[in-house]
Design a protein around this motif. Structure first.
Motif, PDB file in Angstrom:
ATOM      1  N   LEU A  96      43.722  -9.505  -5.959  1.00 53.55           N
ATOM      2  CA  LEU A  96      42.557  -9.255  -5.105  1.00 53.55           C
ATOM      3  C   LEU A  96      42.576  -7.823  -4.581  1.00 53.55           C
ATOM      4  CD1 LEU A  96      39.949 -10.492  -3.985  1.00 53.55           C
ATOM      5  CD2 LEU A  96      41.233 -11.023  -1.904  1.00 53.55           C
ATOM      6  N   MET A  97      43.755  -7.304  -4.286  1.00 59.16           N
ATOM      7  CA  MET A  97      43.852  -5.909  -3.853  1.00 59.16           C
ATOM      8  C   MET A  97      43.290  -4.990  -4.939  1.00 59.16           C
ATOM      9  SD  MET A  97      47.672  -6.154  -2.179  1.00 59.16           S
ATOM     10  CE  MET A  97      47.938  -4.420  -1.920  1.00 59.16           C
ATOM     11  N   ILE A  98      43.626  -5.255  -6.187  1.00 60.62           N
ATOM     12  CA  ILE A  98      43.119  -4.458  -7.308  1.00 60.62           C
ATOM     13  C   ILE A  98      41.605  -4.614  -7.423  1.00 60.62           C
ATOM     14  CG2 ILE A  98      43.103  -4.266  -9.837  1.00 60.62           C
ATOM     15  CD1 ILE A  98      46.150  -5.022  -9.689  1.00 60.62           C
ATOM     16  N   THR A  99      41.141  -5.844  -7.345  1.00 61.97           N
ATOM     17  CA  THR A  99      39.703  -6.126  -7.449  1.00 61.97           C
ATOM     18  C   THR A  99      38.892  -5.302  -6.467  1.00 61.97           C
ATOM     19  OG1 THR A  99      40.130  -8.392  -8.174  1.00 61.97           O
ATOM     20  CG2 THR A  99      37.962  -7.960  -7.213  1.00 61.97           C
ATOM     21  N   MET A 100      39.402  -5.135  -5.270  1.00 64.71           N
ATOM     22  CA  MET A 100      38.625  -4.527  -4.192  1.00 64.71           C
ATOM     23  C   MET A 100      38.830  -3.019  -4.065  1.00 64.71           C
ATOM     24  SD  MET A 100      36.878  -7.082  -3.373  1.00 64.71           S
ATOM     25  CE  MET A 100      35.977  -6.324  -2.037  1.00 64.71           C
ATOM     26  N   GLY A 113      34.042 -10.091  -5.035  1.00 62.83           N
ATOM     27  CA  GLY A 113      35.364  -9.780  -5.590  1.00 62.83           C
ATOM     28  C   GLY A 113      36.241 -11.011  -5.695  1.00 62.83           C
ATOM     29  N   PHE A 114      36.220 -11.825  -4.655  1.00 63.00           N
ATOM     30  CA  PHE A 114      37.012 -13.062  -4.644  1.00 63.00           C
ATOM     31  C   PHE A 114      36.590 -13.966  -5.809  1.00 63.00           C
ATOM     32  CE2 PHE A 114      37.929 -17.399  -3.479  1.00 63.00           C
ATOM     33  CZ  PHE A 114      39.175 -17.335  -2.870  1.00 63.00           C
ATOM     34  N   VAL A 115      35.294 -14.192  -5.946  1.00 64.20           N
ATOM     35  CA  VAL A 115      34.782 -15.092  -6.988  1.00 64.20           C
ATOM     36  C   VAL A 115      35.085 -14.533  -8.380  1.00 64.20           C
ATOM     37  CG1 VAL A 115      32.658 -16.043  -7.996  1.00 64.20           C
ATOM     38  CG2 VAL A 115      33.039 -16.171  -5.524  1.00 64.20           C
ATOM     39  N   LEU A 116      34.848 -13.241  -8.579  1.00 61.25           N
ATOM     40  CA  LEU A 116      35.123 -12.647  -9.890  1.00 61.25           C
ATOM     41  C   LEU A 116      36.614 -12.710 -10.231  1.00 61.25           C
ATOM     42  CD1 LEU A 116      32.789  -9.503  -9.979  1.00 61.25           C
ATOM     43  CD2 LEU A 116      32.611 -11.590 -11.371  1.00 61.25           C
ATOM     44  N   PHE A 117      37.459 -12.399  -9.255  1.00 57.53           N
ATOM     45  CA  PHE A 117      38.896 -12.460  -9.520  1.00 57.53           C
ATOM     46  C   PHE A 117      39.331 -13.879  -9.874  1.00 57.53           C
ATOM     47  CE2 PHE A 117      43.225 -13.346  -8.091  1.00 57.53           C
ATOM     48  CZ  PHE A 117      43.891 -12.628  -9.071  1.00 57.53           C
ATOM     49  N   ARG A 118      38.905 -14.861  -9.092  1.00 61.57           N
ATOM     50  CA  ARG A 118      39.286 -16.246  -9.384  1.00 61.57           C
ATOM     51  C   ARG A 118      38.752 -16.662 -10.758  1.00 61.57           C
ATOM     52  NH1 ARG A 118      43.296 -17.467  -8.657  1.00 61.57           N
ATOM     53  NH2 ARG A 118      42.888 -19.668  -8.840  1.00 61.57           N
ATOM     54  N   PHE A 119      37.529 -16.245 -11.096  1.00 62.40           N
ATOM     55  CA  PHE A 119      36.943 -16.564 -12.395  1.00 62.40           C
ATOM     56  C   PHE A 119      37.836 -16.038 -13.522  1.00 62.40           C
ATOM     57  CE2 PHE A 119      34.363 -15.114 -16.014  1.00 62.40           C
ATOM     58  CZ  PHE A 119      33.833 -16.330 -16.426  1.00 62.40           C
ATOM     59  N   PHE A 120      38.166 -14.764 -13.487  1.00 69.15           N
ATOM     60  CA  PHE A 120      38.982 -14.186 -14.561  1.00 69.15           C
ATOM     61  C   PHE A 120      40.402 -14.727 -14.557  1.00 69.15           C
ATOM     62  CE2 PHE A 120      35.701 -10.780 -14.368  1.00 69.15           C
ATOM     63  CZ  PHE A 120      35.232 -10.951 -15.667  1.00 69.15           C
ATOM     64  N   ASP A 121      40.938 -15.042 -13.372  1.00 74.92           N
ATOM     65  CA  ASP A 121      42.295 -15.595 -13.292  1.00 74.92           C
ATOM     66  C   ASP A 121      42.345 -17.018 -13.851  1.00 74.92           C
ATOM     67  OD1 ASP A 121      45.026 -15.625 -12.640  1.00 74.92           O
ATOM     68  OD2 ASP A 121      44.635 -16.454 -10.658  1.00 74.92           O
ATOM     69  N   ILE A 122      41.293 -17.778 -13.649  1.00 73.52           N
ATOM     70  CA  ILE A 122      41.261 -19.163 -14.133  1.00 73.52           C
ATOM     71  C   ILE A 122      40.872 -19.232 -15.606  1.00 73.52           C
ATOM     72  CG2 ILE A 122      40.050 -21.382 -13.913  1.00 73.52           C
ATOM     73  CD1 ILE A 122      39.870 -20.711 -10.841  1.00 73.52           C
ATOM     74  N   ILE A 123      39.832 -18.526 -15.998  1.00 72.65           N
ATOM     75  CA  ILE A 123      39.333 -18.570 -17.378  1.00 72.65           C
ATOM     76  C   ILE A 123      40.290 -17.877 -18.347  1.00 72.65           C
ATOM     77  CG2 ILE A 123      37.413 -17.891 -18.902  1.00 72.65           C
ATOM     78  CD1 ILE A 123      36.797 -20.172 -16.906  1.00 72.65           C
ATOM     79  N   LYS A 124      40.906 -16.797 -17.897  1.00 75.24           N
ATOM     80  CA  LYS A 124      41.861 -16.025 -18.696  1.00 75.24           C
ATOM     81  C   LYS A 124      41.321 -15.618 -20.069  1.00 75.24           C
ATOM     82  CE  LYS A 124      46.024 -17.877 -16.508  1.00 75.24           C
ATOM     83  NZ  LYS A 124      45.923 -17.011 -15.381  1.00 75.24           N
ATOM     84  N   GLY A 149      42.499  -8.809 -12.143  1.00 79.44           N
ATOM     85  CA  GLY A 149      42.021  -7.942 -11.064  1.00 79.44           C
ATOM     86  C   GLY A 149      41.253  -6.744 -11.596  1.00 79.44           C
ATOM     87  N   ILE A 150      41.725  -6.167 -12.701  1.00 79.25           N
ATOM     88  CA  ILE A 150      41.023  -5.035 -13.313  1.00 79.25           C
ATOM     89  C   ILE A 150      39.662  -5.478 -13.851  1.00 79.25           C
ATOM     90  CG2 ILE A 150      41.082  -3.392 -15.235  1.00 79.25           C
ATOM     91  CD1 ILE A 150      44.170  -3.236 -14.733  1.00 79.25           C
ATOM     92  N   PHE A 151      39.616  -6.631 -14.511  1.00 75.38           N
ATOM     93  CA  PHE A 151      38.332  -7.155 -14.997  1.00 75.38           C
ATOM     94  C   PHE A 151      37.365  -7.369 -13.829  1.00 75.38           C
ATOM     95  CE2 PHE A 151      39.104  -9.279 -19.390  1.00 75.38           C
ATOM     96  CZ  PHE A 151      39.914  -8.231 -19.799  1.00 75.38           C
ATOM     97  N   ALA A 152      37.875  -7.966 -12.748  1.00 74.22           N
ATOM     98  CA  ALA A 152      37.030  -8.229 -11.577  1.00 74.22           C
ATOM     99  C   ALA A 152      36.620  -6.918 -10.906  1.00 74.22           C
ATOM    100  CB  ALA A 152      37.765  -9.145 -10.601  1.00 74.22           C
ATOM    101  N   LEU A 153      37.519  -5.938 -10.864  1.00 74.81           N
ATOM    102  CA  LEU A 153      37.206  -4.613 -10.324  1.00 74.81           C
ATOM    103  C   LEU A 153      36.031  -4.003 -11.078  1.00 74.81           C
ATOM    104  CD1 LEU A 153      37.855  -1.872  -8.812  1.00 74.81           C
ATOM    105  CD2 LEU A 153      39.487  -1.445 -10.640  1.00 74.81           C
ATOM    106  N   ILE A 154      36.073  -4.091 -12.401  1.00 74.41           N
ATOM    107  CA  ILE A 154      34.976  -3.566 -13.214  1.00 74.41           C
ATOM    108  C   ILE A 154      33.674  -4.300 -12.882  1.00 74.41           C
ATOM    109  CG2 ILE A 154      34.096  -3.394 -15.582  1.00 74.41           C
ATOM    110  CD1 ILE A 154      37.102  -2.944 -16.420  1.00 74.41           C
ATOM    111  N   GLY A 155      33.756  -5.617 -12.725  1.00 75.78           N
ATOM    112  CA  GLY A 155      32.569  -6.393 -12.361  1.00 75.78           C
ATOM    113  C   GLY A 155      32.005  -5.994 -11.011  1.00 75.78           C
ATOM    114  N   VAL A 156      32.869  -5.806 -10.019  1.00 75.82           N
ATOM    115  CA  VAL A 156      32.421  -5.394  -8.695  1.00 75.82           C
ATOM    116  C   VAL A 156      31.784  -4.000  -8.771  1.00 75.82           C
ATOM    117  CG1 VAL A 156      33.188  -4.705  -6.367  1.00 75.82           C
ATOM    118  CG2 VAL A 156      34.031  -6.828  -7.391  1.00 75.82           C
ATOM    119  N   GLN A 157      32.457  -3.081  -9.449  1.00 79.36           N
ATOM    120  CA  GLN A 157      31.952  -1.703  -9.511  1.00 79.36           C
ATOM    121  C   GLN A 157      30.626  -1.619 -10.278  1.00 79.36           C
ATOM    122  OE1 GLN A 157      33.007   0.860  -7.713  1.00 79.36           O
ATOM    123  NE2 GLN A 157      34.472  -0.571  -6.813  1.00 79.36           N
TER     124      GLN A 157
END
Length: 164
Positions: A96-100, A113-124, A149-157
């Motif tokens: 999550l730190m990376i995501t944000m 960020g929370f939702v995107l990170f959990r999505f990528f962490d669960i779906i893998k 976290g990097i995938f979610a970071l890209i999604g947030v950005q």
């Protein structure tokens, strides 16, 4: 309803031990259900505090937390006798730190960020699933969440870019 797991492996860790305390995400990894989600929730106050910093200190804390996580997760896994037990959630904290990184402050962005990170962490998605299966030790425990976290970071950005 049981809120804290009584798992024999988790019981090998002690919250009084600073390494175990961090590996268990300040105790959140002891949740009987969805410890990864609770570990990510435990990261929220830390991320909120870190968002008060400029980018360089934020990045420094994140990188140091990730590097320390290689040892923290490896030590906890060895003490438990199980590789990547669900209760080890320091990787979710760092994820999550990376995501944000460089995300705007605000509840909506943190929720995204929370939702995107959990999505990528669960779906893998690939290569996260491949790394999760092939890489072991503390690095293996951490790397799939770092990449999520990097995938979610890209999604947030991308969302910030297109919506602001």
């Amino acid at each position: 309803m049981k809120l804290i797991t009584q798992d024999k492996f988790v019981n090998k860790l002690s919250l009084a031990n600073p390494i175990h305390f961090l590996a268990l995400g300040f105790g959140s990894g002891k949740a009987a259900k969805a410890p990864g989600t609770f570990g990510t929730l435990a990261a929220v106050p830390l991320v909120l505090l870190m968002q008060q910093l400029s980018l360089m200190p934020y990045l420094l804390i994140t990188v140091l937390s990730m590097l320390a996580g290689f040892y923290i997760c490896d030590k906890a896994a060895k003490d438990m006798g199980v590789h990547d037990h669900g209760a080890i959630v320091w990787d979710e904290v760092v994820g999550l730190m990376i995501t944000m990184i460089a995300a705007p402050a605000g509840f909506v962005w943190l929720l995204l960020g929370f939702v995107l990170f959990r999505f990528f962490d669960i779906i893998k998605p690939w290569p996260i699933r491949w790394l999760d299966a092939k890489v072991h030790g503390g690095f293996g425990i951490m790397i799939d969440d770092v990449l999520a976290g990097i995938f979610a970071l890209i999604g947030v950005q991308l969302t910030v870019y297109y919506l602001t």
